[in-house]
Design a protein around this motif. Structure first.
Motif, PDB file in Angstrom:
ATOM      1  N   SER A 119       0.836  -1.205   0.000  1.00  0.00           N
ATOM      2  CA  SER A 119       0.000   0.000   0.000  1.00  0.00           C
ATOM      3  C   SER A 119       0.867   1.249   0.000  1.00  0.00           C
ATOM      4  N   VAL A 120       0.511   2.199  -0.851  1.00  0.00           N
ATOM      5  CA  VAL A 120       1.186   3.501  -0.871  1.00  0.00           C
ATOM      6  C   VAL A 120       0.191   4.653  -0.993  1.00  0.00           C
ATOM      7  N   THR A 121      -1.111   4.332  -1.100  1.00  0.00           N
ATOM      8  CA  THR A 121      -2.137   5.362  -1.211  1.00  0.00           C
ATOM      9  C   THR A 121      -3.505   4.712  -1.054  1.00  0.00           C
ATOM     10  N   THR A 122      -4.548   5.510  -1.127  1.00  0.00           N
ATOM     11  CA  THR A 122      -5.916   4.998  -1.197  1.00  0.00           C
ATOM     12  C   THR A 122      -6.757   5.978  -1.993  1.00  0.00           C
ATOM     13  N   LEU A 123      -7.738   5.465  -2.696  1.00  0.00           N
ATOM     14  CA  LEU A 123      -8.643   6.300  -3.483  1.00  0.00           C
ATOM     15  C   LEU A 123      -9.927   6.612  -2.727  1.00  0.00           C
ATOM     16  N   PRO A 185      16.529  -5.591  -6.681  1.00  0.00           N
ATOM     17  CA  PRO A 185      15.612  -6.538  -7.331  1.00  0.00           C
ATOM     18  C   PRO A 185      14.298  -6.605  -6.559  1.00  0.00           C
ATOM     19  N   LEU A 186      13.187  -6.616  -7.295  1.00  0.00           N
ATOM     20  CA  LEU A 186      11.872  -6.524  -6.658  1.00  0.00           C
ATOM     21  C   LEU A 186      10.909  -7.515  -7.302  1.00  0.00           C
ATOM     22  N   LEU A 187      10.265  -8.297  -6.465  1.00  0.00           N
ATOM     23  CA  LEU A 187       9.216  -9.225  -6.885  1.00  0.00           C
ATOM     24  C   LEU A 187       7.925  -8.797  -6.217  1.00  0.00           C
ATOM     25  N   LEU A 188       6.899  -8.503  -7.007  1.00  0.00           N
ATOM     26  CA  LEU A 188       5.635  -8.001  -6.463  1.00  0.00           C
ATOM     27  C   LEU A 188       4.495  -8.954  -6.805  1.00  0.00           C
ATOM     28  N   PHE A 189       3.820  -9.444  -5.777  1.00  0.00           N
ATOM     29  CA  PHE A 189       2.625 -10.263  -5.936  1.00  0.00           C
ATOM     30  C   PHE A 189       1.404  -9.379  -5.727  1.00  0.00           C
ATOM     31  N   ARG A 190       0.481  -9.408  -6.689  1.00  0.00           N
ATOM     32  CA  ARG A 190      -0.738  -8.595  -6.586  1.00  0.00           C
ATOM     33  C   ARG A 190      -1.964  -9.473  -6.789  1.00  0.00           C
ATOM     34  N   SER A 191      -2.878  -9.384  -5.843  1.00  0.00           N
ATOM     35  CA  SER A 191      -4.135 -10.126  -5.982  1.00  0.00           C
ATOM     36  C   SER A 191      -5.042  -9.444  -6.992  1.00  0.00           C
ATOM     37  N   ASN A 192      -5.589 -10.224  -7.890  1.00  0.00           N
ATOM     38  CA  ASN A 192      -6.482  -9.674  -8.903  1.00  0.00           C
ATOM     39  C   ASN A 192      -7.731  -9.074  -8.266  1.00  0.00           C
ATOM     40  N   THR A 193      -8.164  -9.654  -7.144  1.00  0.00           N
ATOM     41  CA  THR A 193      -9.299  -9.132  -6.384  1.00  0.00           C
ATOM     42  C   THR A 193      -8.825  -8.808  -4.979  1.00  0.00           C
ATOM     43  N   ASP A 194      -8.866  -7.529  -4.630  1.00  0.00           N
ATOM     44  CA  ASP A 194      -8.381  -7.066  -3.343  1.00  0.00           C
ATOM     45  C   ASP A 194      -9.360  -6.016  -2.836  1.00  0.00           C
ATOM     46  N   HIS A 195     -10.011  -6.290  -1.706  1.00  0.00           N
ATOM     47  CA  HIS A 195     -11.021  -5.379  -1.180  1.00  0.00           C
ATOM     48  C   HIS A 195     -10.453  -4.359  -0.200  1.00  0.00           C
ATOM     49  N   VAL A 196      -9.135  -4.370  -0.027  1.00  0.00           N
ATOM     50  CA  VAL A 196      -8.489  -3.458   0.926  1.00  0.00           C
ATOM     51  C   VAL A 196      -7.583  -2.453   0.223  1.00  0.00           C
ATOM     52  N   VAL A 197      -6.701  -2.958  -0.629  1.00  0.00           N
ATOM     53  CA  VAL A 197      -5.728  -2.112  -1.324  1.00  0.00           C
ATOM     54  C   VAL A 197      -6.056  -2.095  -2.817  1.00  0.00           C
ATOM     55  N   GLU A 198      -6.282  -0.920  -3.346  1.00  0.00           N
ATOM     56  CA  GLU A 198      -6.675  -0.795  -4.753  1.00  0.00           C
ATOM     57  C   GLU A 198      -5.501  -1.107  -5.689  1.00  0.00           C
ATOM     58  N   PRO A 199      -5.786  -1.548  -6.930  1.00  0.00           N
ATOM     59  CA  PRO A 199      -4.735  -1.902  -7.895  1.00  0.00           C
ATOM     60  C   PRO A 199      -3.767  -0.765  -8.197  1.00  0.00           C
ATOM     61  N   VAL A 200      -4.211   0.472  -8.040  1.00  0.00           N
ATOM     62  CA  VAL A 200      -3.342   1.612  -8.333  1.00  0.00           C
ATOM     63  C   VAL A 200      -2.087   1.600  -7.462  1.00  0.00           C
ATOM     64  N   ASN A 201      -2.154   0.978  -6.292  1.00  0.00           N
ATOM     65  CA  ASN A 201      -0.991   0.921  -5.412  1.00  0.00           C
ATOM     66  C   ASN A 201       0.170   0.183  -6.069  1.00  0.00           C
ATOM     67  N   SER A 202      -0.092  -0.997  -6.573  1.00  0.00           N
ATOM     68  CA  SER A 202       0.967  -1.755  -7.237  1.00  0.00           C
ATOM     69  C   SER A 202       1.427  -1.051  -8.511  1.00  0.00           C
ATOM     70  N   ALA A 203       0.484  -0.426  -9.213  1.00  0.00           N
ATOM     71  CA  ALA A 203       0.842   0.286 -10.444  1.00  0.00           C
ATOM     72  C   ALA A 203       1.817   1.421 -10.145  1.00  0.00           C
ATOM     73  N   ILE A 204       1.581   2.152  -9.081  1.00  0.00           N
ATOM     74  CA  ILE A 204       2.481   3.245  -8.701  1.00  0.00           C
ATOM     75  C   ILE A 204       3.871   2.709  -8.381  1.00  0.00           C
ATOM     76  N   VAL A 205       3.914   1.642  -7.600  1.00  0.00           N
ATOM     77  CA  VAL A 205       5.207   1.057  -7.233  1.00  0.00           C
ATOM     78  C   VAL A 205       5.965   0.605  -8.480  1.00  0.00           C
ATOM     79  N   PHE A 223      -7.582 -12.999  -2.136  1.00  0.00           N
ATOM     80  CA  PHE A 223      -7.914 -11.612  -1.859  1.00  0.00           C
ATOM     81  C   PHE A 223      -6.685 -10.930  -1.236  1.00  0.00           C
ATOM     82  N   HIS A 224      -6.896  -9.966  -0.366  1.00  0.00           N
ATOM     83  CA  HIS A 224      -5.795  -9.131   0.111  1.00  0.00           C
ATOM     84  C   HIS A 224      -4.735  -9.902   0.888  1.00  0.00           C
ATOM     85  N   VAL A 225      -5.153 -10.731   1.839  1.00  0.00           N
ATOM     86  CA  VAL A 225      -4.175 -11.421   2.696  1.00  0.00           C
ATOM     87  C   VAL A 225      -3.725 -12.705   1.999  1.00  0.00           C
TER      88      VAL A 225
END
Length: 255
Positions: A119-123, A185-205, A223-225
């Motif tokens: 997480s780095v923001t919220t909408l 080096p960075l490996l990022l796992f993003r859940s396709n469905t996340d009810h807590v952290v919006e997809p824009v967070n990973s996009a920004i990173v 989901f998120h966890v």
């Protein structure tokens, strides 16, 4: 204040080659990272997962802390690992991912980072009112337990401490302002469905870090966890492959 059963920090002393610092999320506890830690320990890694200040007791305690308290805790653990292991990695979930990014900004010698739904923001519009609202309202409904797996359980507060949440917003601003300093080096796992952290967070990173070794893995069944969800094995095995590869490449550079 007594620590909730299951919320205790954990540590494992394994190889002096690879150390991993695990950072749990906001209002959560080391319980959400324990299975990941056990998997890493079974692979021979030295592992540390601290309980962040204000977490794992009662939600009121979290309102008595701020982001620098959480950061200082993981920073101290990283320093201990750095004195013990040749390659130290930092893994974080949600706010733990935010802390991992801040550590990477402050410590270029971190070997690599793995993020799960950072997480780095919220909408959410209500977030704009938080700096004022937190002065009069201590807490709101919780954000825990976002797990697709029917028997999944996250040990976390069922309330969202607003003063602490306002401090997390401050951490977000600090981290976003210096994402260009992240070059590990960075490996990022993003859940396709996340009810807590919006997809824009990973996009920004992904858009703003300067890591030349950068990989995103989309989790389709969690989901998120995600560390407690259907895709946990993917996270665990993928992170091990990542750290083993990076450690091997670092060793070859020395030779």
């Amino acid at each position: 204040m007594p620590v909730l059963s299951g919320a205790e920090p954990f540590a494992h002393d394994g190889s002096e080659d690879i150390g991993v610092l695990l950072c749990h999320g906001f209002t959560s506890t080391p319980q959400s990272m324990r299975a990941w830690g056990e998997h890493l320990a079974a692979e021979g890694c030295t592992v540390r997962c601290p309980r962040l200040p204000g977490h794992g007791t009662r939600w009121q305690d979290l309102n008595q802390t701020a982001w620098r308290d959480w950061y200082d805790t993981v920073d101290a653990e990283f320093d201990e690992l750095r004195g013990r292991c040749r390659s130290v990695f930092v893994f974080g979930q949600s706010m733990g991912g935010t802390l991992a990014l801040r550590l990477a900004q402050q410590h270029p010698d971190i070997a690599g980072i793995v993020l799960v739904n950072p997480s780095v923001t919220t909408l959410r519009r209500a977030a704009r009112l938080l700096p004022v609202l937190c002065r009069v309202v201590p807490a709101a409904s919780g954000i825990t337990g976002d797990i697709a797996k029917p028997d999944g359980f996250e040990l976390a507060y069922d309330r969202l401490p607003l003063r602490a949440m306002a401090s997390l917003q401050q951490l977000w601003r600090v981290v976003r302002g210096e994402l260009g300093q992240v070059r590990q080096p960075l490996l990022l796992f993003r859940s396709n469905t996340d009810h807590v952290v919006e997809p824009v967070n990973s996009a920004i990173v992904l858009d703003e870090v300067r890591s030349s070794d950068l990989t995103e893995v989309v989790l389709t069944d969690s989901f998120h966890v995600a560390t407690l969800d259907h895709d946990a094995p993917t996270v665990f095995s993928g992170s091990v492959e990542f750290l083993q590869r990076i450690h091997r490449e670092r060793a070859e550079e020395v030779v």
